[in-house]
Design a protein around this motif. Structure first.
Motif, short mmCIF file in Angstrom:
data_model
loop_
_atom_site.label_atom_id
_atom_site.label_comp_id
_atom_site.label_asym_id
_atom_site.label_seq_id
_atom_site.Cartn_x
_atom_site.Cartn_y
_atom_site.Cartn_z
N HIS A 70 -0.66 12.68 -1.48
CA HIS A 70 -0.79 11.46 -0.68
C HIS A 70 -2.10 11.51 0.10
O HIS A 70 -2.65 12.59 0.32
CB HIS A 70 0.39 11.32 0.29
CG HIS A 70 1.72 11.29 -0.39
ND1 HIS A 70 2.19 10.18 -1.05
CD2 HIS A 70 2.66 12.25 -0.54
CE1 HIS A 70 3.38 10.45 -1.57
NE2 HIS A 70 3.69 11.71 -1.28
N GLY A 71 -2.57 10.33 0.50
CA GLY A 71 -3.75 10.25 1.36
C GLY A 71 -5.00 10.80 0.70
O GLY A 71 -5.23 10.60 -0.50
N PRO A 72 -5.81 11.52 1.48
CA PRO A 72 -7.07 12.04 0.96
C PRO A 72 -6.90 12.99 -0.24
O PRO A 72 -7.73 13.00 -1.15
CB PRO A 72 -7.68 12.80 2.15
CG PRO A 72 -7.04 12.20 3.35
CD PRO A 72 -5.67 11.78 2.92
N ASP A 73 -5.80 13.75 -0.25
CA ASP A 73 -5.55 14.64 -1.39
C ASP A 73 -5.34 13.83 -2.67
O ASP A 73 -5.83 14.21 -3.74
CB ASP A 73 -4.33 15.53 -1.14
CG ASP A 73 -4.57 16.57 -0.06
OD1 ASP A 73 -5.76 16.88 0.21
OD2 ASP A 73 -3.59 17.07 0.50
N GLU A 75 -6.51 10.80 -3.25
CA GLU A 75 -7.80 10.20 -3.62
C GLU A 75 -8.67 11.21 -4.37
O GLU A 75 -9.32 10.87 -5.36
CB GLU A 75 -8.52 9.69 -2.39
CG GLU A 75 -7.91 8.44 -1.80
CD GLU A 75 -8.65 7.97 -0.56
OE1 GLU A 75 -9.88 8.13 -0.51
OE2 GLU A 75 -7.98 7.44 0.35
N LYS A 76 -8.68 12.43 -3.88
CA LYS A 76 -9.49 13.48 -4.52
C LYS A 76 -8.99 13.74 -5.94
O LYS A 76 -9.77 13.82 -6.89
CB LYS A 76 -9.45 14.76 -3.69
CG LYS A 76 -10.32 15.86 -4.23
CD LYS A 76 -10.28 17.08 -3.32
CE LYS A 76 -11.10 18.19 -3.93
NZ LYS A 76 -11.07 19.41 -3.12
#
Length: 183
Positions: A70-73, A75-76
Protein backbone atom coordinates in the motif's frame (compact mmCIF):
# COMPACT_ATOMS: atom_id res chain seq x y z
CA UNK A 1 32.45 -7.17 -37.56
CA UNK A 2 32.52 -8.37 -33.95
CA UNK A 3 33.18 -12.04 -33.34
CA UNK A 4 30.74 -14.06 -31.28
CA UNK A 5 33.39 -14.42 -28.57
CA UNK A 6 33.84 -10.64 -28.41
CA UNK A 7 30.08 -10.08 -28.32
CA UNK A 8 29.62 -12.55 -25.46
CA UNK A 9 32.66 -11.25 -23.56
CA UNK A 10 31.32 -7.69 -23.78
CA UNK A 11 27.85 -8.59 -22.51
CA UNK A 12 26.65 -6.51 -19.61
CA UNK A 13 23.45 -5.68 -17.79
CA UNK A 14 21.79 -2.29 -18.21
CA UNK A 15 19.60 -1.46 -15.22
CA UNK A 16 18.67 1.80 -16.96
CA UNK A 17 17.55 1.81 -20.58
CA UNK A 18 15.95 4.37 -22.91
CA UNK A 19 12.38 4.25 -24.21
CA UNK A 20 13.39 2.67 -27.53
CA UNK A 21 12.77 -1.04 -28.01
CA UNK A 22 12.93 -3.60 -30.79
CA UNK A 23 9.68 -4.17 -32.67
CA UNK A 24 7.83 -7.46 -32.66
CA UNK A 25 9.10 -8.14 -36.18
CA UNK A 26 12.69 -7.38 -35.14
CA UNK A 27 12.35 -9.88 -32.27
CA UNK A 28 11.18 -12.77 -34.45
CA UNK A 29 14.57 -13.74 -35.95
CA UNK A 30 16.25 -13.35 -32.55
CA UNK A 31 13.71 -15.64 -30.86
CA UNK A 32 14.05 -18.12 -33.73
CA UNK A 33 17.83 -18.16 -33.32
CA UNK A 34 17.63 -18.41 -29.51
CA UNK A 35 15.32 -21.40 -29.92
CA UNK A 36 18.24 -23.36 -31.39
CA UNK A 37 19.68 -24.12 -27.93
CA UNK A 38 20.36 -27.74 -27.04
CA UNK A 39 16.96 -29.33 -26.44
CA UNK A 40 16.83 -33.05 -25.57
CA UNK A 41 14.00 -34.68 -27.58
CA UNK A 42 13.23 -31.33 -29.27
CA UNK A 43 10.40 -30.64 -26.82
CA UNK A 44 10.72 -26.85 -27.19
CA UNK A 45 9.72 -26.47 -23.53
CA UNK A 46 9.58 -22.69 -23.53
CA UNK A 47 7.79 -19.62 -24.75
CA UNK A 48 8.39 -15.88 -24.61
CA UNK A 49 5.68 -13.34 -23.78
CA UNK A 50 6.06 -9.71 -24.92
CA UNK A 51 4.91 -7.06 -22.44
CA UNK A 52 4.65 -3.52 -23.78
CA UNK A 53 2.55 -0.49 -22.89
CA UNK A 54 -0.36 -1.19 -20.56
CA UNK A 55 0.65 -4.85 -20.15
CA UNK A 56 3.52 -3.57 -18.00
CA UNK A 57 1.03 -1.69 -15.81
CA UNK A 58 -1.01 -4.87 -15.34
CA UNK A 59 2.17 -6.67 -14.29
CA UNK A 60 2.92 -3.89 -11.81
CA UNK A 61 -0.58 -4.29 -10.36
CA UNK A 62 0.08 -8.02 -9.98
CA UNK A 63 3.34 -7.22 -8.12
CA UNK A 64 1.37 -4.98 -5.75
CA UNK A 65 -1.33 -7.61 -5.22
CA UNK A 66 1.28 -10.30 -4.58
CA UNK A 67 3.05 -8.19 -1.96
CA UNK A 68 -0.12 -6.78 -0.40
CA UNK A 69 1.60 -3.41 -0.63
CA UNK A 70 0.00 0.00 0.00
CA UNK A 71 1.00 3.64 -0.38
CA UNK A 72 4.56 4.44 -1.46
CA UNK A 73 5.56 0.75 -1.37
CA UNK A 74 2.75 -0.06 -3.81
CA UNK A 75 3.78 2.79 -6.11
CA UNK A 76 7.37 1.59 -6.13
CA UNK A 77 6.36 -2.01 -6.92
CA UNK A 78 3.88 -0.93 -9.59
CA UNK A 79 6.62 1.05 -11.31
CA UNK A 80 9.16 -1.77 -11.57
CA UNK A 81 7.87 -3.13 -14.90
CA UNK A 82 8.02 0.41 -16.32
CA UNK A 83 11.82 0.50 -16.08
CA UNK A 84 12.02 -0.69 -19.69
CA UNK A 85 9.71 -0.24 -22.68
CA UNK A 86 9.75 -3.97 -23.40
CA UNK A 87 9.71 -6.92 -21.04
CA UNK A 88 10.11 -10.44 -22.36
CA UNK A 89 8.71 -12.99 -19.92
CA UNK A 90 10.58 -16.29 -20.18
CA UNK A 91 8.32 -19.25 -19.53
CA UNK A 92 9.30 -22.88 -19.08
CA UNK A 93 6.62 -25.12 -20.54
CA UNK A 94 7.03 -28.54 -18.98
CA UNK A 95 5.96 -31.49 -21.12
CA UNK A 96 5.35 -35.02 -19.87
CA UNK A 97 8.41 -37.02 -20.80
CA UNK A 98 10.00 -40.23 -19.60
CA UNK A 99 13.33 -39.09 -21.07
CA UNK A 100 13.53 -35.39 -20.17
CA UNK A 101 13.01 -34.38 -16.51
CA UNK A 102 11.45 -31.05 -15.58
CA UNK A 103 14.73 -29.49 -14.47
CA UNK A 104 16.21 -30.17 -17.90
CA UNK A 105 13.23 -28.54 -19.59
CA UNK A 106 13.68 -25.50 -17.31
CA UNK A 107 17.35 -25.44 -18.33
CA UNK A 108 16.37 -25.28 -22.01
CA UNK A 109 14.09 -22.32 -21.29
CA UNK A 110 16.89 -20.61 -19.34
CA UNK A 111 19.23 -21.29 -22.26
CA UNK A 112 16.78 -19.60 -24.60
CA UNK A 113 16.60 -16.60 -22.24
CA UNK A 114 20.37 -16.23 -22.03
CA UNK A 115 20.90 -16.70 -25.75
CA UNK A 116 18.16 -14.18 -26.47
CA UNK A 117 19.79 -11.69 -24.10
CA UNK A 118 23.12 -12.15 -25.93
CA UNK A 119 21.45 -11.66 -29.32
CA UNK A 120 19.68 -8.51 -28.11
CA UNK A 121 22.96 -7.18 -26.70
CA UNK A 122 24.77 -7.93 -29.95
CA UNK A 123 21.99 -6.11 -31.83
CA UNK A 124 22.69 -3.00 -29.73
CA UNK A 125 19.92 -3.20 -27.15
CA UNK A 126 20.30 -2.75 -23.40
CA UNK A 127 19.11 -5.83 -21.51
CA UNK A 128 18.88 -6.96 -17.92
CA UNK A 129 17.47 -10.17 -16.50
CA UNK A 130 15.10 -9.93 -13.53
CA UNK A 131 13.97 -12.88 -11.43
CA UNK A 132 12.79 -13.12 -7.83
CA UNK A 133 9.83 -14.08 -5.70
CA UNK A 134 7.30 -12.50 -8.07
CA UNK A 135 8.05 -15.24 -10.60
CA UNK A 136 6.34 -17.68 -8.22
CA UNK A 137 3.33 -15.48 -7.42
CA UNK A 138 -0.21 -16.62 -8.25
CA UNK A 139 -1.19 -13.04 -9.17
CA UNK A 140 1.76 -12.72 -11.55
CA UNK A 141 1.11 -16.14 -13.09
CA UNK A 142 -2.51 -15.14 -13.65
CA UNK A 143 -1.44 -11.82 -15.23
CA UNK A 144 0.67 -13.80 -17.73
CA UNK A 145 -2.06 -16.36 -18.42
CA UNK A 146 0.18 -19.27 -17.49
CA UNK A 147 -1.07 -22.84 -17.68
CA UNK A 148 -0.53 -25.38 -14.89
CA UNK A 149 2.50 -26.87 -16.65
CA UNK A 150 4.19 -23.48 -17.08
CA UNK A 151 6.72 -21.76 -14.84
CA UNK A 152 7.79 -18.14 -15.11
CA UNK A 153 11.59 -17.97 -14.99
CA UNK A 154 11.89 -14.20 -15.14
CA UNK A 155 11.88 -11.23 -17.50
CA UNK A 156 14.36 -9.71 -19.88
CA UNK A 157 13.98 -5.93 -19.57
CA UNK A 158 14.88 -4.47 -22.97
CA UNK A 159 15.42 -0.91 -24.17
CA UNK A 160 17.87 1.42 -25.80
CA UNK A 161 21.37 1.84 -24.40
CA UNK A 162 21.78 5.23 -22.69
CA UNK A 163 24.61 7.31 -24.17
CA UNK A 164 26.07 8.04 -20.74
CA UNK A 165 25.88 4.46 -19.47
CA UNK A 166 28.99 3.25 -17.69
CA UNK A 167 27.28 0.68 -15.50
CA UNK A 168 27.39 -3.05 -15.60
CA UNK A 169 31.02 -3.64 -16.48
CA UNK A 170 32.21 -6.79 -14.82
CA UNK A 171 35.80 -7.93 -14.56
CA UNK A 172 36.70 -10.99 -16.58
CA UNK A 173 36.56 -14.24 -14.69
CA UNK A 174 39.60 -16.38 -13.97
CA UNK A 175 38.78 -19.30 -16.27
CA UNK A 176 41.43 -21.49 -14.60
CA UNK A 177 39.37 -21.37 -11.41
CA UNK A 178 36.25 -22.74 -13.14
CA UNK A 179 37.67 -25.06 -15.80
CA UNK A 180 39.00 -28.20 -14.15
CA UNK A 181 40.01 -31.61 -15.41
CA UNK A 182 38.86 -34.93 -14.06
CA UNK A 183 42.08 -36.62 -12.98
Amino acid sequence: MTSFLEAVASRRSYSRVTDEAPTHDALLPLVAAAGRVADHSSLRPWRVIELRGDARNRLGAAFVKDAGAHGPDAEKLAGKPLRAPLLLAIVSVRHRSDKVPGWEQDAVAAGVAHTLSLLLHEAGWGVFWRTGAHTRSKAVHKAHGLARNERLLGWLYVGGVPEDSREGHRPSIDAERYLTALG
